[in-house]
Scaffold this motif. Sequence first.
Motif, short mmCIF file in Angstrom:
data_model
loop_
_atom_site.label_atom_id
_atom_site.label_comp_id
_atom_site.label_asym_id
_atom_site.label_seq_id
_atom_site.Cartn_x
_atom_site.Cartn_y
_atom_site.Cartn_z
N ALA A 95 0.87 -1.30 0.15
CA ALA A 95 0.04 0.17 0.06
C ALA A 95 0.80 1.26 -0.18
CB ALA A 95 -0.98 0.02 1.37
N GLY A 96 2.30 1.05 -0.25
CA GLY A 96 2.98 2.37 0.06
C GLY A 96 3.11 2.86 -1.42
N GLU A 97 4.10 3.80 -1.53
CA GLU A 97 4.43 4.67 -2.74
C GLU A 97 4.65 3.58 -3.86
OE1 GLU A 97 6.92 8.29 -4.64
OE2 GLU A 97 7.32 7.92 -2.27
N ARG A 98 4.12 3.86 -5.13
CA ARG A 98 4.75 3.14 -6.25
C ARG A 98 4.51 4.10 -7.38
NH1 ARG A 98 0.08 -1.27 -7.15
NH2 ARG A 98 0.18 -1.61 -5.05
N LYS A 99 5.79 3.63 -8.20
CA LYS A 99 5.84 4.51 -9.70
C LYS A 99 5.89 3.69 -10.61
CE LYS A 99 7.92 8.57 -7.57
NZ LYS A 99 9.02 9.86 -7.72
N LEU A 100 5.35 3.85 -11.74
CA LEU A 100 5.29 3.16 -13.13
C LEU A 100 6.11 3.80 -14.04
CD1 LEU A 100 1.36 2.21 -12.78
CD2 LEU A 100 3.25 1.11 -11.61
N LEU A 101 7.00 2.89 -14.40
CA LEU A 101 7.72 3.40 -15.71
C LEU A 101 7.68 2.65 -16.93
CD1 LEU A 101 10.19 5.44 -16.88
CD2 LEU A 101 11.89 3.60 -15.54
N GLY A 102 7.40 3.14 -17.91
CA GLY A 102 7.21 2.32 -19.25
C GLY A 102 8.71 2.60 -20.14
N VAL A 103 9.04 1.56 -20.73
CA VAL A 103 10.28 1.75 -21.51
C VAL A 103 9.94 1.14 -22.83
CG1 VAL A 103 12.71 1.20 -21.81
CG2 VAL A 103 11.46 1.24 -19.41
N ALA A 104 10.27 1.81 -23.92
CA ALA A 104 10.01 1.34 -25.37
C ALA A 104 10.74 0.27 -25.66
CB ALA A 104 10.08 2.79 -26.30
N PRO A 105 10.39 -0.63 -26.37
CA PRO A 105 10.94 -2.01 -26.45
C PRO A 105 12.28 -1.76 -27.62
CG PRO A 105 9.01 -2.16 -28.00
CD PRO A 105 8.73 -0.92 -26.94
N ASP A 106 12.35 -0.58 -28.13
CA ASP A 106 13.62 -0.56 -29.18
C ASP A 106 14.59 0.79 -28.40
OD1 ASP A 106 11.96 1.99 -29.03
OD2 ASP A 106 11.96 2.09 -31.37
N GLU A 107 14.22 1.09 -27.02
CA GLU A 107 15.37 1.88 -26.46
C GLU A 107 16.87 1.22 -26.24
OE1 GLU A 107 15.15 4.62 -26.07
OE2 GLU A 107 13.12 5.58 -25.06
N PRO A 108 17.59 2.04 -26.94
CA PRO A 108 19.08 1.53 -26.86
C PRO A 108 19.60 1.06 -25.38
CG PRO A 108 18.87 3.57 -27.98
CD PRO A 108 17.71 3.42 -27.70
N ALA A 109 20.54 0.20 -25.12
CA ALA A 109 20.96 -0.09 -23.79
C ALA A 109 21.25 0.97 -23.12
CB ALA A 109 22.02 -1.20 -23.94
N ALA A 110 22.11 1.99 -23.61
CA ALA A 110 22.63 3.04 -22.97
C ALA A 110 21.61 3.87 -22.47
CB ALA A 110 23.41 3.95 -23.80
N VAL A 111 20.52 3.87 -23.24
CA VAL A 111 19.19 4.84 -22.64
C VAL A 111 18.36 4.15 -21.45
CG1 VAL A 111 16.91 5.56 -23.02
CG2 VAL A 111 18.72 6.00 -24.81
N CYS A 112 18.26 2.76 -21.45
CA CYS A 112 17.86 2.10 -20.36
C CYS A 112 18.76 2.15 -19.07
CB CYS A 112 17.83 0.36 -20.82
SG CYS A 112 16.60 0.20 -22.43
N ARG A 113 20.19 2.06 -19.61
CA ARG A 113 21.00 2.14 -18.34
C ARG A 113 20.86 3.55 -17.72
NH1 ARG A 113 27.52 2.02 -19.25
NH2 ARG A 113 28.24 1.93 -17.02
N GLU A 114 20.60 4.56 -18.43
CA GLU A 114 20.47 5.88 -17.85
C GLU A 114 19.18 6.03 -16.94
OE1 GLU A 114 21.55 9.48 -16.26
OE2 GLU A 114 22.53 8.18 -17.31
N LEU A 115 18.21 5.35 -17.53
CA LEU A 115 16.78 5.38 -16.97
C LEU A 115 17.05 4.74 -15.64
CD1 LEU A 115 14.44 4.44 -20.00
CD2 LEU A 115 14.29 6.39 -18.78
N GLY A 116 17.78 3.44 -15.42
CA GLY A 116 17.95 3.05 -14.30
C GLY A 116 18.44 3.78 -13.30
N ARG A 117 19.39 4.58 -13.73
CA ARG A 117 20.16 5.45 -12.54
C ARG A 117 19.29 6.44 -12.47
NH1 ARG A 117 26.11 6.30 -15.99
NH2 ARG A 117 26.98 4.49 -15.57
N ARG A 118 18.55 6.91 -13.14
CA ARG A 118 17.67 8.00 -12.68
C ARG A 118 16.57 7.58 -11.82
NH1 ARG A 118 16.78 11.43 -18.25
NH2 ARG A 118 18.70 12.05 -18.76
#
Length: 237
Positions: A103-126
Amino acid sequence: MLVAAAVVPHPPLLVPEVAAGAAAELDGLRAACDRAVQSLLAARPDRVVVVSSAPATGPLPASARADLGAYGLPLVLGGGPGPERLPLGAVIATWLLDRAGWAGERKLLGVAPDEPAAVCRELGRRAVGAGRVALLCAGDGSASRGASSPRRPDPRAVSFDDDVAHALGAADTGVLLAIEPELADSVSAAGRAAWQVLAGAAEGAAYESDLLVSTAPYGVAYHVATWALEIGEAAFA
């Protein structure tokens, strides 16, 4: 800091009401998903970030409904009032979190299936900001494993899944970040982007990891894994 993570697949058949008479066939997988989410919540996160494939990259609206209407199944599994609908991975992750009583805080993040690995990595850091953060990553492995698979068979699919399973079981961020998006797309692996977001979020820290399940009952690979920040590092989280 990322204190814990769980990786789950997102087949609609995980939901007993959808599977109906075949529900027992996925009892083991469903139990492993429940166990993974419970392990995630046992880390006492301040918030849970759900990561899944989506048509476009970015936060998913809190008002979106978690239902399976897009799959011809008039079943609401949680979420907001709509009318927007969450993508499948976020639907299943929402259902699992609700099922676990979060019941705590949750955030939902969508990632486009064609995102480059570098973009996914940065999304994870953020995705990992202040406080204790847990990631719940939803996505399937290859759907091109053989004649029983829903996609055209690809001879690279089984070895692809084996490599991913090993990396998830070892919390090997380097291997996950090295997955080629083109290969993942060729073997119809829907979880690639979410796994790489996880790798970006976890990079540079040590995690105790456990591969709970790696199976392919319907010609699609389903991996369930847990990562927990090692005790020495968790003290500073």
